[in-house]
Write an enzyme that holds these catalytic residues in place. Structure first.
Site, mmCIF file in Angstrom:
data_model
loop_
_atom_site.group_PDB
_atom_site.id
_atom_site.type_symbol
_atom_site.label_atom_id
_atom_site.label_comp_id
_atom_site.label_asym_id
_atom_site.label_seq_id
_atom_site.Cartn_x
_atom_site.Cartn_y
_atom_site.Cartn_z
ATOM 1 N N GLU A 1 0.826 -1.207 0.000
ATOM 2 C CA GLU A 1 0.000 0.000 0.000
ATOM 3 C C GLU A 1 0.861 1.258 0.000
ATOM 4 O O GLU A 1 0.509 2.271 -0.616
ATOM 5 C CB GLU A 1 -0.920 -0.005 1.227
ATOM 6 C CG GLU A 1 -1.983 -1.084 1.216
ATOM 7 C CD GLU A 1 -1.464 -2.446 1.636
ATOM 8 O OE1 GLU A 1 -2.203 -3.443 1.482
ATOM 9 O OE2 GLU A 1 -0.306 -2.539 2.104
ATOM 10 N N GLU B 1 13.630 -4.319 -3.334
ATOM 11 C CA GLU B 1 14.411 -4.466 -4.563
ATOM 12 C C GLU B 1 13.703 -5.270 -5.641
ATOM 13 O O GLU B 1 14.258 -5.476 -6.726
ATOM 14 C CB GLU B 1 15.759 -5.112 -4.231
ATOM 15 C CG GLU B 1 16.593 -4.290 -3.256
ATOM 16 C CD GLU B 1 18.006 -4.812 -3.130
ATOM 17 O OE1 GLU B 1 18.801 -4.606 -4.070
ATOM 18 O OE2 GLU B 1 18.318 -5.428 -2.100
ATOM 19 N N ASN C 1 0.206 -8.099 -6.185
ATOM 20 C CA ASN C 1 0.144 -7.141 -7.286
ATOM 21 C C ASN C 1 0.806 -7.658 -8.576
ATOM 22 O O ASN C 1 2.027 -7.834 -8.625
ATOM 23 C CB ASN C 1 0.833 -5.855 -6.816
ATOM 24 C CG ASN C 1 0.884 -4.786 -7.869
ATOM 25 O OD1 ASN C 1 0.252 -4.890 -8.915
ATOM 26 N ND2 ASN C 1 1.638 -3.731 -7.600
ATOM 27 N N PRO C 2 0.022 -7.877 -9.661
ATOM 28 C CA PRO C 2 0.620 -8.275 -10.935
ATOM 29 C C PRO C 2 1.014 -7.088 -11.810
ATOM 30 O O PRO C 2 1.497 -7.276 -12.927
ATOM 31 C CB PRO C 2 -0.504 -9.072 -11.600
ATOM 32 C CG PRO C 2 -1.750 -8.379 -11.143
ATOM 33 C CD PRO C 2 -1.453 -7.893 -9.725
ATOM 34 N N GLU D 1 3.282 -4.677 -11.314
ATOM 35 C CA GLU D 1 4.709 -4.376 -11.431
ATOM 36 C C GLU D 1 5.360 -5.179 -12.556
ATOM 37 O O GLU D 1 6.061 -4.606 -13.391
ATOM 38 C CB GLU D 1 5.407 -4.600 -10.087
ATOM 39 C CG GLU D 1 5.036 -3.536 -9.054
ATOM 40 C CD GLU D 1 5.838 -3.669 -7.772
ATOM 41 O OE1 GLU D 1 6.508 -4.705 -7.596
ATOM 42 O OE2 GLU D 1 5.784 -2.749 -6.943
#
Length: 423
Positions: A63, A314, A338-339, A341
């Site tokens: 978040e 990283e 989360n896909p 990135e």
């Protein structure tokens, strides 16, 4: 009156459970020492500041990353911001992403526990002009006291799975007033917005803005770090398993062995919680795969088959050099991470079937042809096909970029909703 009684009983229960909560913090701090840092802040004890900051609450690392571009925009507009988190990983993201650039305009604290005196103490010492909550981290006493002090409260990136909505509906005497007290909600989709309305959010307070996670802000040193990683991996094909949980690493390691890819292929394995790195390292050894830790700082040895990311912050750099990626929290019942990135870099994506936290977003990637939903028994075959079928790889890569492009702009829409409430 009934609502006040319910909230009073909830508060009494929370007070009674506080010793257990503190024991949990102590237990977590044995593995992650920073959990015990600044414990008084969790009860609202922090240095007083009266510059009327905007209070931004982001529960953890994901978040915080999502809201970073918005916080930076607020600073540019001349606002001061205090960011609160629940976890040390969230705090570390604030320290690395916001504090260096924010100067005195951004500060950090742990969010107070949802106890009446802790919340009131926090509000008295910060005097925020507005509260921005990321995703759906909602607490009854927090929203009640903010509402009572006429502080606008805005939910950004609002999402509600069917399961979560049903859970809130079962405790409607406590939850409905809470949703009613939100000044406005910026929902990720129309479907999510309908769920919020059923739970008590007003029609005029509801805005469908999309997910700000699509407006990913890349770090300034991305190109430099990407080049360094490419040199470090010396052209070896990189398969990335990101944000994995207990029960997923076994499946990923087994699948990697079964794929039968070229000898120089390497698996980059990034557990969601670096505190589990020792346990994951042992799993790699038990699987007979030579493993090397990122924190060692050494050059990658030719025999290394698994490169273990045991640090925080990283992952984005490793996405930039990956051929394809499996995103975790989806083969076990976590709800999916989360896909967006990997999609930003045009990387074909694999995820399992547990996607309740990101269902609407995942559906867009699946329908667009950028993501394949897999099962533990099928992961090796599905991943191998993506790696060896250059046509499929290219199609999924292009589709990922198209889905990202089609959804950008949420940050601008959220800003337009926020501005009238920040005067």
């Amino acid at each position: 009156m009934e609502t006040a009684i319910i909230r009073f009983l909830y508060s009494i229960l929370f007070y009674c459970l506080t010793p257990i909560v503190l024991l949990r913090v102590y237990w977590r701090s044995r593995r992650e020492p920073r959990y015990a840092d600044d414990l008084p802040q969790r009860f609202g004890f922090l240095p007083a500041r009266h510059d009327n900051p905007i209070w931004v609450h982001a529960v953890s690392a994901g978040e915080t990353i999502a809201i970073t571009p918005l916080v930076k925009r607020l600073v540019v507009l001349g606002h001061r911001v205090i960011v609160t988190n629940m976890t040390p990983t969230g705090r570390e993201r604030v320290e690395s992403l916001l504090l260096p650039d924010g100067g005195e305009s951004v500060t950090h604290a742990y969010v107070p526990y949802d106890l009446p005196n802790a919340v009131s103490r926090f509000l008295a010492r910060t005097k925020p002009k507005a509260l921005i909550i990321v995703d759906t981290e909602l607490w009854p006493n927090m929203l009640h006291q903010v509402s009572r002090q006429k502080i606008p409260s805005i939910l950004v990136n609002g999402r509600l799975s069917e399961k979560s909505a049903a859970g809130y509906a079962r405790i409607s005497l406590l939850s409905r007033p809470m949703f009613n007290q939100l000044t406005c909600v910026c929902a990720q989709s129309t479907l999510q917005g309908e769920r919020f309305k059923r739970l008590g959010v007003s029609t005029e307070g509801l805005h469908v803005t999309g997910s700000v996670k699509f407006d990913l802000q890349l770090p300034d040193d991305l190109l430099t770090r990407k080049t360094a990683l490419q040199q470090k991996f010396t052209g070896r094909p990189v398969l990335l398993a990101a944000s994995t949980h207990n029960g997923e690493e076994d499946v990923v390691l087994r699948a990697f062995k079964q794929m039968g890819l070229s000898e120089d292929a390497i698996l980059v394995l990034a557990p969601r919680h670096p505190a589990r790195a020792d346990a994951v390292f042992k799993l790699c050894e038990q699987a007979g795969l030579p493993v090397q830790r990122h924190s060692s700082g050494r050059d990658i040895m030719p025999k290394t088959k698994v490169y273990l990311i045991d640090t925080l912050g990283e992952l984005l750099y490793f996405y930039s050099i990956a051929n394809s990626a499996f995103v975790g929290g989806s083969l076990v019942d976590v709800g999916g991470h989360n896909p967006m990135e990997p999609a930003h870099f045009g990387i074909p994506i694999l995820m399992g079937g547990y996607l309740r936290n990101i269902k609407d977003i995942a559906e867009q990637f699946v329908e667009g042809g950028a993501m394949k939903i897999t099962q533990p028994s099928e992961l090796a075959a599905d991943w191998r096909e993506i790696e060896l079928n250059s046509r499929l790889h290219k199609q999924m890569s292009e589709a990922a970029l198209q889905v990202m492009q089609a959804n950008r702009g949420a940050l601008d829409r959220v800003e337009q909703v926020l501005l009238p409430h920040l005067q």
